[in-house]
Design a protein around this motif. Sequence first.
Motif, short mmCIF file in Angstrom:
data_model
loop_
_atom_site.label_atom_id
_atom_site.label_comp_id
_atom_site.label_asym_id
_atom_site.label_seq_id
_atom_site.Cartn_x
_atom_site.Cartn_y
_atom_site.Cartn_z
N ASN A 151 0.81 -1.22 0.00
CA ASN A 151 0.00 0.00 0.00
C ASN A 151 0.84 1.28 0.00
OD1 ASN A 151 0.78 0.26 2.72
ND2 ASN A 151 -1.18 -0.47 3.49
N GLY A 203 -9.54 0.95 1.60
CA GLY A 203 -9.49 -0.51 1.51
C GLY A 203 -8.10 -1.04 1.28
N ASP A 204 -7.25 -0.24 0.65
CA ASP A 204 -5.87 -0.66 0.40
C ASP A 204 -5.04 -0.67 1.68
OD1 ASP A 204 -6.57 -0.79 -2.25
OD2 ASP A 204 -5.26 0.83 -2.92
N GLY A 206 -6.38 -1.68 4.70
CA GLY A 206 -6.93 -2.66 5.63
C GLY A 206 -8.11 -2.13 6.42
N GLU A 207 -8.54 -2.94 7.37
CA GLU A 207 -9.71 -2.64 8.18
C GLU A 207 -9.51 -1.45 9.11
OE1 GLU A 207 -12.72 -4.54 8.59
OE2 GLU A 207 -12.21 -5.64 6.75
N ASP A 208 -8.31 -1.28 9.63
CA ASP A 208 -8.04 -0.27 10.65
C ASP A 208 -7.13 0.81 10.06
OD1 ASP A 208 -7.45 1.21 12.90
OD2 ASP A 208 -7.06 -0.54 14.17
N VAL A 209 -7.75 1.77 9.34
CA VAL A 209 -6.98 2.81 8.66
C VAL A 209 -6.17 3.66 9.65
CG1 VAL A 209 -7.13 4.87 7.18
CG2 VAL A 209 -8.46 2.83 6.62
N ARG A 261 -4.78 2.80 12.43
CA ARG A 261 -3.61 2.02 12.83
C ARG A 261 -2.60 1.95 11.68
NH1 ARG A 261 -4.01 -3.37 16.19
NH2 ARG A 261 -5.02 -1.79 17.42
#
Length: 122
Positions: A47, A105-106, A108-111, A113
């Motif tokens: 990413n 979305g690139d 992950g779930e926890d932007v 973090r």
Amino acid sequence: VAGHVLSLDDVEHALLRRSPAGDARSFTEDDPRRRTFAPTLARKFDNRIHFALNCGASSCPPVKLFRDESLDEDLAAAARAFVGSEVSVSGSTVTASKLFLWYGGDFGEDVPRAIAALGAGT
């Protein structure tokens, strides 16, 4: 490239971002470019590529030369620089570049973090 016509969108989204199947910007299963660029498409997505691409907007990362032999270090430095200049924290409020909204979305779930990890260079 390799006998195929590629738009800048093809390079960014289909090759570098590996847009998921079904995304209008990815190569369809029967697209001959998929076979030609299979080695690139098989690589793990990173990413940090978002901090190496320049779209011409003022909030885009600066144009920079990246070399294969130092790519990991170059991408880490680009990510740290981008997060350092485009993300601010005030109390419990985080203000970040729209890049994280557009391509969340690139990351992950926890932007939040992911932003913290990128800023720390991990």
